[in-house]
Design a protein around this motif. Sequence first.
Motif, PDB file in Angstrom:
ATOM      1  N   ASN A 144       4.508  11.102   6.185  1.00  0.00           N
ATOM      2  CA  ASN A 144       3.518  11.102   7.263  1.00  0.00           C
ATOM      3  C   ASN A 144       2.524   9.963   7.075  1.00  0.00           C
ATOM      4  OD1 ASN A 144       4.779  13.415   8.184  1.00  0.00           O
ATOM      5  ND2 ASN A 144       3.134  14.780   7.567  1.00  0.00           N
ATOM      6  N   LYS A 145       2.053   9.773   5.855  1.00  0.00           N
ATOM      7  CA  LYS A 145       1.086   8.715   5.570  1.00  0.00           C
ATOM      8  C   LYS A 145       1.711   7.332   5.757  1.00  0.00           C
ATOM      9  CE  LYS A 145      -1.507  11.424   2.131  1.00  0.00           C
ATOM     10  NZ  LYS A 145      -2.676  11.686   2.910  1.00  0.00           N
ATOM     11  N   VAL A 146       2.939   7.170   5.282  1.00  0.00           N
ATOM     12  CA  VAL A 146       3.625   5.889   5.410  1.00  0.00           C
ATOM     13  C   VAL A 146       3.904   5.581   6.884  1.00  0.00           C
ATOM     14  CG1 VAL A 146       5.782   4.665   4.885  1.00  0.00           C
ATOM     15  CG2 VAL A 146       4.596   5.924   3.085  1.00  0.00           C
ATOM     16  N   ALA A 147       4.281   6.593   7.657  1.00  0.00           N
ATOM     17  CA  ALA A 147       4.574   6.380   9.083  1.00  0.00           C
ATOM     18  C   ALA A 147       3.338   5.906   9.837  1.00  0.00           C
ATOM     19  CB  ALA A 147       5.121   7.662   9.707  1.00  0.00           C
ATOM     20  N   MET A 180       7.012  20.353  -3.606  1.00  0.00           N
ATOM     21  CA  MET A 180       7.571  19.005  -3.618  1.00  0.00           C
ATOM     22  C   MET A 180       8.022  18.600  -2.219  1.00  0.00           C
ATOM     23  SD  MET A 180       8.150  16.386  -5.395  1.00  0.00           S
ATOM     24  CE  MET A 180       8.994  14.882  -5.042  1.00  0.00           C
ATOM     25  N   ARG A 181       8.638  19.519  -1.482  1.00  0.00           N
ATOM     26  CA  ARG A 181       9.038  19.207  -0.108  1.00  0.00           C
ATOM     27  C   ARG A 181       7.809  18.885   0.745  1.00  0.00           C
ATOM     28  NH1 ARG A 181      12.600  23.387  -1.269  1.00  0.00           N
ATOM     29  NH2 ARG A 181      11.293  24.924  -0.232  1.00  0.00           N
ATOM     30  N   GLU A 182       6.741  19.641   0.551  1.00  0.00           N
ATOM     31  CA  GLU A 182       5.513  19.387   1.308  1.00  0.00           C
ATOM     32  C   GLU A 182       4.905  18.039   0.930  1.00  0.00           C
ATOM     33  OE1 GLU A 182       1.090  21.208   1.549  1.00  0.00           O
ATOM     34  OE2 GLU A 182       2.697  22.661   1.806  1.00  0.00           O
ATOM     35  N   ALA A 183       4.922  17.704  -0.359  1.00  0.00           N
ATOM     36  CA  ALA A 183       4.385  16.416  -0.811  1.00  0.00           C
ATOM     37  C   ALA A 183       5.223  15.256  -0.278  1.00  0.00           C
ATOM     38  CB  ALA A 183       4.336  16.370  -2.337  1.00  0.00           C
ATOM     39  N   ASP A 208       2.471  15.939  -6.647  1.00  0.00           N
ATOM     40  CA  ASP A 208       2.407  14.752  -5.799  1.00  0.00           C
ATOM     41  C   ASP A 208       3.825  14.397  -5.337  1.00  0.00           C
ATOM     42  OD1 ASP A 208       3.663  13.269  -7.854  1.00  0.00           O
ATOM     43  OD2 ASP A 208       1.794  12.349  -8.515  1.00  0.00           O
ATOM     44  N   ALA A 209       3.954  13.340  -4.572  1.00  0.00           N
ATOM     45  CA  ALA A 209       5.240  12.983  -3.985  1.00  0.00           C
ATOM     46  C   ALA A 209       6.259  12.527  -5.022  1.00  0.00           C
ATOM     47  CB  ALA A 209       5.061  11.905  -2.922  1.00  0.00           C
ATOM     48  N   ARG A 246       0.816  -1.223   0.000  1.00  0.00           N
ATOM     49  CA  ARG A 246       0.000   0.000   0.000  1.00  0.00           C
ATOM     50  C   ARG A 246       0.849   1.273   0.000  1.00  0.00           C
ATOM     51  NH1 ARG A 246      -3.746  -1.699   4.683  1.00  0.00           N
ATOM     52  NH2 ARG A 246      -3.284   0.396   5.363  1.00  0.00           N
ATOM     53  N   VAL A 247       2.143   1.150   0.249  1.00  0.00           N
ATOM     54  CA  VAL A 247       3.012   2.331   0.290  1.00  0.00           C
ATOM     55  C   VAL A 247       2.953   3.086  -1.039  1.00  0.00           C
ATOM     56  CG1 VAL A 247       5.432   3.080   0.377  1.00  0.00           C
ATOM     57  CG2 VAL A 247       4.540   1.506   2.094  1.00  0.00           C
ATOM     58  N   GLU A 248       3.015   2.359  -2.128  1.00  0.00           N
ATOM     59  CA  GLU A 248       3.007   3.000  -3.453  1.00  0.00           C
ATOM     60  C   GLU A 248       1.742   3.829  -3.671  1.00  0.00           C
ATOM     61  OE1 GLU A 248       4.664   4.151  -6.951  1.00  0.00           O
ATOM     62  OE2 GLU A 248       5.595   2.933  -5.416  1.00  0.00           O
ATOM     63  N   SER A 249       0.591   3.285  -3.286  1.00  0.00           N
ATOM     64  CA  SER A 249      -0.652   4.040  -3.471  1.00  0.00           C
ATOM     65  C   SER A 249      -0.719   5.232  -2.507  1.00  0.00           C
ATOM     66  CB  SER A 249      -1.881   3.145  -3.301  1.00  0.00           C
ATOM     67  OG  SER A 249      -2.005   2.721  -1.966  1.00  0.00           O
ATOM     68  N   LEU A 250      -0.162   5.081  -1.305  1.00  0.00           N
ATOM     69  CA  LEU A 250      -0.130   6.217  -0.371  1.00  0.00           C
ATOM     70  C   LEU A 250       0.723   7.346  -0.932  1.00  0.00           C
ATOM     71  CD1 LEU A 250       0.268   4.533   3.127  1.00  0.00           C
ATOM     72  CD2 LEU A 250      -1.685   5.808   2.264  1.00  0.00           C
ATOM     73  N   MET A 251       1.845   6.981  -1.510  1.00  0.00           N
ATOM     74  CA  MET A 251       2.722   8.010  -2.075  1.00  0.00           C
ATOM     75  C   MET A 251       2.054   8.698  -3.267  1.00  0.00           C
ATOM     76  SD  MET A 251       6.509   6.460  -1.573  1.00  0.00           S
ATOM     77  CE  MET A 251       7.317   8.024  -1.797  1.00  0.00           C
ATOM     78  N   ALA A 252       1.260   7.949  -4.013  1.00  0.00           N
ATOM     79  CA  ALA A 252       0.552   8.547  -5.149  1.00  0.00           C
ATOM     80  C   ALA A 252      -0.531   9.509  -4.669  1.00  0.00           C
ATOM     81  CB  ALA A 252      -0.056   7.457  -6.017  1.00  0.00           C
ATOM     82  N   GLN A 253      -1.069   9.281  -3.470  1.00  0.00           N
ATOM     83  CA  GLN A 253      -2.110  10.154  -2.922  1.00  0.00           C
ATOM     84  C   GLN A 253      -1.537  11.408  -2.260  1.00  0.00           C
ATOM     85  OE1 GLN A 253      -4.244   7.753  -0.143  1.00  0.00           O
ATOM     86  NE2 GLN A 253      -4.866   6.265  -1.672  1.00  0.00           N
ATOM     87  N   ALA A 254      -0.281  11.370  -1.871  1.00  0.00           N
ATOM     88  CA  ALA A 254       0.325  12.503  -1.157  1.00  0.00           C
ATOM     89  C   ALA A 254       0.418  13.717  -2.078  1.00  0.00           C
ATOM     90  CB  ALA A 254       1.708  12.114  -0.644  1.00  0.00           C
ATOM     91  N   ARG A 255       0.090  14.860  -1.540  1.00  0.00           N
ATOM     92  CA  ARG A 255       0.117  16.110  -2.309  1.00  0.00           C
ATOM     93  C   ARG A 255       0.828  17.193  -1.504  1.00  0.00           C
ATOM     94  NH1 ARG A 255      -1.523  13.047  -5.547  1.00  0.00           N
ATOM     95  NH2 ARG A 255      -3.291  13.149  -6.914  1.00  0.00           N
TER      96      ARG A 255
END
Length: 177
Positions: free
Chosen positions: A96-99, A87-90, A53-54, A29-38
């Motif tokens: 944060n989501k992965v943690a 990009m830094r914020e993403a 995005d990330a 699920r990490v890959e999909s979380l990273m795709a959702q990060a903005r």
Amino acid sequence: MSTVDQVPVTSTTRELIDQARARQDALARVESLMAQARGTAHDVDGTIEVTVDARGKLHRLWLAPDAVNWGHDRLGPLIVEVSQAAMREATQDSYNKVALLLGEDMTYMIEQMSGMPAPARAQDDDPGMTVEEFQRQRAQRLGEAPPEAPAQASTVDDDDEDAYWESFDPASLRSDR
């Protein structure tokens, strides 16, 4: 010949298999979380706003109408600078989501392997304001009396503890995440 420390296994085989599968599912699920990060950033004048995005994919670029008067030599570098901030914020949002999914230790390992540490760990990161300053400003915004300094440790009965948690503001916590 080296020695190997023996650690007793307290879990059943079934529990170990379930734990391994849970970790495997979480990593998938990490890959999909990273795709959702903005991440979204804008310049100080509010002339440019960028959302990425990330992975650095541009999702939104907004320019104020008067940006056309700036010229390419000023506008181009400013768009790049605002995009880097987004990009830094993403990147931080993805960590944060992965943690939350994998835990702090596993996320830190991913940071180390990727070579991209969390922006909140940067040497030049602003440490933010103190809890006391946050509470003072919050009270000021809400028109409340500023909170008093915390009392020394004392015995707390159940009613006081319930009141404490009802008024607890999680935004008062500072973390590197």
